[in-house]
Scaffold this active site. Structure first.
Site, PDB file in Angstrom:
ATOM      1  N   LYS B 184     130.276  53.483  44.948  1.00 37.48           N
ATOM      2  CA  LYS B 184     131.227  52.401  45.144  1.00 37.48           C
ATOM      3  C   LYS B 184     130.743  51.162  44.407  1.00 37.48           C
ATOM      4  O   LYS B 184     129.732  50.566  44.771  1.00 37.48           O
ATOM      5  CB  LYS B 184     131.387  52.071  46.626  1.00 37.48           C
ATOM      6  CG  LYS B 184     132.461  50.995  46.818  1.00 37.48           C
ATOM      7  CD  LYS B 184     132.229  50.242  48.101  1.00 37.48           C
ATOM      8  CE  LYS B 184     132.891  48.874  48.104  1.00 37.48           C
ATOM      9  NZ  LYS B 184     132.485  47.987  47.015  1.00 37.48           N
ATOM     10  N   GLU B 258     117.727  48.077  48.011  1.00 46.89           N
ATOM     11  CA  GLU B 258     117.191  47.064  47.104  1.00 46.89           C
ATOM     12  C   GLU B 258     117.879  45.769  47.484  1.00 46.89           C
ATOM     13  O   GLU B 258     119.067  45.604  47.205  1.00 46.89           O
ATOM     14  CB  GLU B 258     117.511  47.405  45.647  1.00 46.89           C
ATOM     15  CG  GLU B 258     116.949  48.720  45.160  1.00 46.89           C
ATOM     16  CD  GLU B 258     115.435  48.648  44.924  1.00 46.89           C
ATOM     17  OE1 GLU B 258     114.831  49.712  44.769  1.00 46.89           O
ATOM     18  OE2 GLU B 258     114.888  47.533  44.904  1.00 46.89           O
ATOM     19  N   CYS B 292     118.323  39.475  41.897  1.00 44.86           N
ATOM     20  CA  CYS B 292     117.570  39.576  43.148  1.00 44.86           C
ATOM     21  C   CYS B 292     116.113  39.187  42.942  1.00 44.86           C
ATOM     22  O   CYS B 292     115.478  38.599  43.812  1.00 44.86           O
ATOM     23  CB  CYS B 292     117.672  40.984  43.711  1.00 44.86           C
ATOM     24  SG  CYS B 292     117.466  42.256  42.467  1.00 44.86           S
ATOM     25  N   GLU B 389     117.925  32.647  49.694  1.00 43.73           N
ATOM     26  CA  GLU B 389     118.300  33.088  48.367  1.00 43.73           C
ATOM     27  C   GLU B 389     119.602  32.408  47.965  1.00 43.73           C
ATOM     28  O   GLU B 389     120.608  32.543  48.646  1.00 43.73           O
ATOM     29  CB  GLU B 389     118.478  34.610  48.360  1.00 43.73           C
ATOM     30  CG  GLU B 389     118.623  35.191  46.967  1.00 43.73           C
ATOM     31  CD  GLU B 389     118.757  36.708  46.987  1.00 43.73           C
ATOM     32  OE1 GLU B 389     119.355  37.231  47.951  1.00 43.73           O
ATOM     33  OE2 GLU B 389     118.277  37.359  46.046  1.00 43.73           O
TER      34      GLU B 389
END
Lengths: 285, 480, 311
Positions: B184, B258, B292, B389
């Site tokens: 997906k 991840e 990331c 983040e």
């Protein structure tokens, strides 16, 4: 495709050496006759001399710095390209192999396909062999210690007789995958597929000099190869025991690594022609 | 007035042909979604619609998983590994052939500069397939035993920041190890995944080995929860990663995650300064900071703070923000209105908490989602912009006095994905690397990726590794 | 004073310079090489590059005929298009300076300076007295620019004081009559750290320009080398407010190469250096390629070398 009329004469191929990316005749101007398995004349491949060998070693040595410092990914792509080219030319090899070895077209085609797959197999090892054989070593002390395998340099190869194409392809693919360059003595009896394969190499982005192919007599070339101080290792698969012993003795001059690899398809075949380097570095501020 | 203003140098979009609407790629062909629903995908640099994307519902997910299972059982698990590998080689070669088409499409759908999709994303994606193709028939050498087995059907969910590259990171190892996949893509960036379906067709990949189902969060949840998958692979936010871990607890499903990061980029006073400044810029402004493993916290040794900041600001003034299709653009569009809002919210928090904001003078386009490259100085560990983040082109600058303090500050985070170290002293590189609790450490470089190099995080940055020998174990059940 | 001229002082200063990470420098140069310079900016870059060329002939076989042909080309690179700029300078051996200066003056090239290579170019292996004489011969014959070579042997063996003193000496001889370019011969220095150190040595000793190469050794003016030198002049300006020029020479053969150099100047040192006063390109074959590209931009089709003159 040529018209299938019995009056049409084929244009026969001239089989020359493959040195430094070019196809020269032997400097000695000699050739030797090769017949098919029925005894019908097929071709007059070059009969390589010691001077051809000398030139081939120079070409291989010259190509070594660039080939060994190319990325493994790049080498893998070139080997894969050789597979693409060989696949495309399968039919050309079928005739040659079946005429020489006396096998059926079907068996010859199977050998060609197996050779393609072997090239693909070794292409996939280029960027993985260091994961297999490299290591970080847990030494006692504040040091980072790692081991990496490196190509040994210029490798001379005596190709085993049969199957002619498969042995040739397996030898060079395994040996150059890690960055070595090669001087190959094709089998005396079935040399033609080696030269035709050189045409594949010449058209697949393989840099000139990485693989050089000589056709001729192992007995004539072996002493010169064995004593050559700028050859680092020998794949002696194609040598008979008596000649192998002589080569091992003469090879002592620069302590050549002389191997007779067992399997045509094994990572061991790659590692047989690699050196191992271990590096230490302190860890501290 | 600079006499050398670069004229606009747009890459042509003639090479791509985007359909008005896309179905789901299930069992080797495109089919209409059973939901009957579609949603638009836009170009974030212009907000213009590019296409309509199918919204897969439970029934669609079910069909995809069943196809993947049937193909696994009947075709893929029976195929000799070498032949499996050859399909992956074909895919790699076709990706190389169609590289420009993929790069342009990626830039249109994602907003990243064409230079990056052309020179980084797409070549790396092709390389991932090429690398993993070679493992397919060598798994007995990968450290997973003499006869490792695939899981079967894997469900994979990928993010919007590197759409095609993340697809390659997921599909290549899964297929190489013998699994079939249902993947997906992210809601805002489905187009290159759908183009990839065409590559699968061109490569002759057996139907059902790769299935691409587009949709939203509900689609992803349906996939994760489907009883017919053996393993989940997810790249995305830590928040969603935790939800996935909860939903599969108690099942037999394996998972790799991840997730997020808040990497420290440590500059020691004996660094090669010019290259370190370049490394800071790469670390946080590459891909608009939607990374990331971005070096989002600069930890600069206090004694060289002024020098580094002066050079950094001068360097930032050269960053070209604008049309992602322009070959000279360095910083493209933010991927979505939603993401832009998050970046603004956190940046405002930085202001409110007393950090000092600076951006070079920057003309942002009127249409689309944009944010100027920004640094905050005077940041402390407690500031939100040092903890959370941001996932945008925003750098928080902190200082340290000693190597030990650098380590403490760098490790003082629940994340542990990556870190950077800049020094010319070898032993200090190795010491710092040995102390940092992060899965990827870049010394004197940053944001380097290679299919042969394992990538993944410590702590809340996730579970497992992708790439390299180590990345294979995510998709294999080890044998003796 | 930043340093005195003693080897120990120089060595101490050079040691404080930050290192260059070679891979990082190559990566930055590589990224800048992807800049796509089109249309108006390409036209500007081509004309600017032409005006920055030190049109060069440095052959043992140089004759009066060769020099005068070069001078004609320097003044009027394209006889069929007089909108083409003249070059930045003519660069010859010191014993050819007189011929060049007279010819340029005859044909309307008074504003084009003659640069002379001197100091036992290209090797630099001769006594200081010989090097000084070489320099004076050139200046007396009309050279307004001196391209000297550093003593690479002295540099590589750490005798920085000698390298420094020679440059100071030649600069003294130049006085107000000539500006001094100092050739580092980066191909022989090999490492980017050495390029950085040699750049600073030359700037501290009074160079007006730092120059990459003699053109007789490869590699010459590679992008990472020029990048490091541009960083040096940029940082030196920050320290001293003295703006020193950069001249890459050797290996810049075509328009693409030249434009890449201009991009480096633009983004590393800054637009203040985008003028022949602070950036020159040492080249010979490059000029014709720039002309061909200039013609293509003007006419809209690909050109043939038949339509530019050899000299």
């Amino acid at each position: 495709m040529a018209e299938n009329t019995s009056s049409r004469i084929d244009v026969l191929k001239t089989y020359k050496l493959f040195i430094g990316g070019a196809f020269p005749r032997s400097e000695s101007a000699r050739v030797y006759p090769i017949n098919d398995f029925k005894g019908v004349h097929l071709a007059n491949p070059a009969l390589a001399s010691r001077k051809d060998l000398r030139d081939a070693v120079v070409a291989a040595r010259t190509a070594f710095p660039m080939w060994s410092s190319a990325t493994a990914y790049n080498r893998g792509q070139i080997l894969y390209r050789m597979a693409e080219i060989l696949e495309g030319r399968s039919v050309q090899f079928v005739d040659e192999v079946s005429a020489l070895e006396g096998v059926t077209s079907r068996a010859a085609l199977a050998q060609v396909k197996e050779s393609v797959d072997l090239l693909v197999w070794y292409a996939g090892w280029c960027d993985k062999i260091s994961a297999l054989d490299g290591a970080t070593n847990s030494v006692s002390g504040p040091f980072y210690n790692f081991t990496i395998p490196e190509p040994v340099g210029v490798v001379a190869i005596f190709v085993a007789v049969k199957p002619s194409l498969l042995n040739f392809v397996g030898a060079i693919a395994s040996i150059i995958s890690s960055g070595n360059t090669a001087v190959v003595v094709a089998s005396e009896k079935f040399p033609l597929p080696a030269i035709t394969f050189a045409e594949c190499m010449a058209t697949s982005d393989l840099p000139a000099g990485v693989v050089n192919v000589l056709t001729g007599l192992a007995s004539e070339l072996a002493p010169w190869i064995a004593s050559h101080m700028d050859i680092d290792a020998i794949d002696a698969s194609g040598l008979l025991p008596k000649l192998l012993k002589e080569v091992k003795i003469a090879g002592v001059g620069n302590l050549k690594r002389i191997k007779v690899p067992m399997d045509i398809k094994s990572p061991r075949r790659i590692l047989d022609f690699m050196e191992t380097k271990t590096v230490w570095h302190p860890i501290g501020i | 007035m600079n006499p050398f203003e670069y004229a606009s140098a747009p890459e042509s979009t003639a090479i791509v042909s985007i359909k008005d609407r896309y179905g789901l790629f299930i069992n080797g062909k495109f089919v209409a979604p059973k939901s009957g629903k579609y949603f638009p995908t836009i170009n974030p640099a212009t907000t213009k619609k590019l296409s309509d994307i199918a919204l897969a519902n439970q029934a669609d997910v079910d069909l995809a998983v069943k196809s993947a299972r049937a193909t696994y059982v009947k075709v893929w698990s029976k195929m000799p590994p070498a032949e499996r590998g050859k399909y992956l080689y074909r895919i790699a070669r076709i990706l190389q052939e169609r590289a420009r088409e993929f790069a342009v499409l990626e830039t249109l759908d994602n907003g990243k500069p064409i230079r990056e999709s052309r020179d980084t994303d797409i070549p790396l994606a092709a390389a991932h397939f090429f690398y993993h193709a070679g493992w397919a028939d060598k798994l007995q050498y990968s450290g997973n035993g003499s006869e490792p087995k695939p899981y079967g059907v894997v469900g994979q969910i990928i993010p919007w920041n590197f759409p095609m590259l993340m697809l390659a990171w997921k599909i290549a190892p899964a297929l190489a190890t013998g699994n079939t996949v249902v993947l997906k893509p992210a809601e805002t960036t489905s187009l290159t995944a759908l183009l990839f379906a065409d590559v699968c067709i061109q490569a002759g990949l057996p139907a059902g080995v790769v299935n691409i189902i587009t949709g939203a969060g509900s689609t992803g949840a349906a996939l994760v929860n489907h009883p017919g998958i053996d393993k989940v692979a997810f790249t995305g936010s830590t928040e969603v990663g935790k939800l996935i871990a909860i939903s599969i607890a108690g099942s037999k499903k394996a998972a790799t995650l991840e997730l997020g990061g808040k990497a420290a980029n440590i500059i020691y006073d004996d660094a090669a300064i010019d290259e370190a400044v370049e490394g800071i810029v790469n670390g946080i402004f590459f891909n608009q900071g939607h990374v990331c493993c971005a070096g989002s916290r600069l930890l600069v040794q206090e004694s060289i703070q002024d020098e580094v900041l002066t050079k950094l600001k001068a360097r930032m003034a050269l960053i070209r923000v604008g049309n992602p299709l322009d070959k000279n653009t360095d910083l493209g569009a933010i991927n979505s209105a939603e993401q832009l809002a998050k970046i603004k919210e956190l940046s405002n928090a930085g202001d409110a908490e007393g950090a000092e904001r600076w951006s070079p003078p920057c003309v942002l386009p009127n249409e689309g989602f944009w944010f100027a490259p920004t640094i905050f100085t005077g940041v402390s560990q407690t500031h939100r912009i040092a903890r959370e983040e941001i996932f945008g082109p925003v750098l928080s600058v902190l200082t340290f006095r000693t190597p030990q303090e650098a380590i403490e500050k760098a490790n003082n985070t629940p994340y542990g994905l990556s870190a950077g170290v800049w020094t010319e002293k070898g032993s200090k590189i190795l010491w710092t690397a040995s102390k940092l609790r992060a899965g990827v450490i870049w010394a004197n470089t940053f944001n380097k990726f290679d299919p042969a190099s394992p990538f993944g995080g410590y702590k809340e940055s996730g579970w497992g590794r992708e790439g390299g020998k180590h990345g294979l174990s995510a998709y294999l059940k080890a044998s003796n | 004073m930043i340093v005195d001229s003693s080897t120990s002082s120089l060595r101490a200063f050079l040691k404080t310079l930050p290192a260059v990470d070679e891979v990082g420098a190559h990566a930055r140069a590589g990224m800048l090489a992807t800049r796509s310079i089109k249309t108006t900016s390409k036209s500007w870059a081509i004309d600017t590059a032409i005006s920055m060329i030190d049109l060069t002939t440095l052959e043992g076989a140089d004759t009066k005929g060769k020099i005068t042909g070069l001078c004609a080309k320097a003044v009027r690179p394209d006889a069929m298009d007089l909108t083409t700029p003249s070059v930045g300078a003519v660069c010859v051996y010191s014993d050819m300076v007189g011929i060049a200066r007279r010819k340029l003056d005859e044909i309307g090239g008074k504003s084009i300076p003659v640069a002379a290579v001197a100091t036992a170019f290209p090797s630099g292996r001769a006594s200081v007295a010989v090097k000084a004489q070489d320099t004076m011969d050139a200046i007396n014959a009309g050279a307004a620019e001196i391209d000297m070579v550093i003593d690479r042997g002295a540099f590589l063996s750490g005798r920085y004081g000698e390298v420094f003193d020679e440059i100071v000496r030649i600069k003294e001889l130049c006085g107000a009559r000539a500006h001094l370019k100092v050739i580092l011969e980066t191909g022989e220095l090999v490492t980017l750290d050495n390029v950085r150190k040699a750049s600073y040595l030359a700037m501290l000793a009074g160079a007006d320009f730092i120059k990459t190469s003699t053109g007789k050794v490869t590699p010459a003016a590679t992008a990472p080398v020029v990048l490091v030198m541009l960083e040096a002049v940029r940082d030196y300006f920050e320290m001293t407010k003295i703006r020193i020029g950069v001249k890459p020479a050797g290996g810049i053969r075509n328009t693409k190469d030249a434009i890449k150099q201009l991009v480096l100047v633009n983004e590393i040192a800054g637009p203040e250096w985008l003028t022949p006063q602070f950036f020159r390109i040492g080249a010979s074959a490059l000029l014709n390629d720039l002309l061909l590209q200039r013609m293509k931009m003007r006419d809209g089709y690909y050109e043939s070398p038949l339509y530019v003159t050899m000299d």
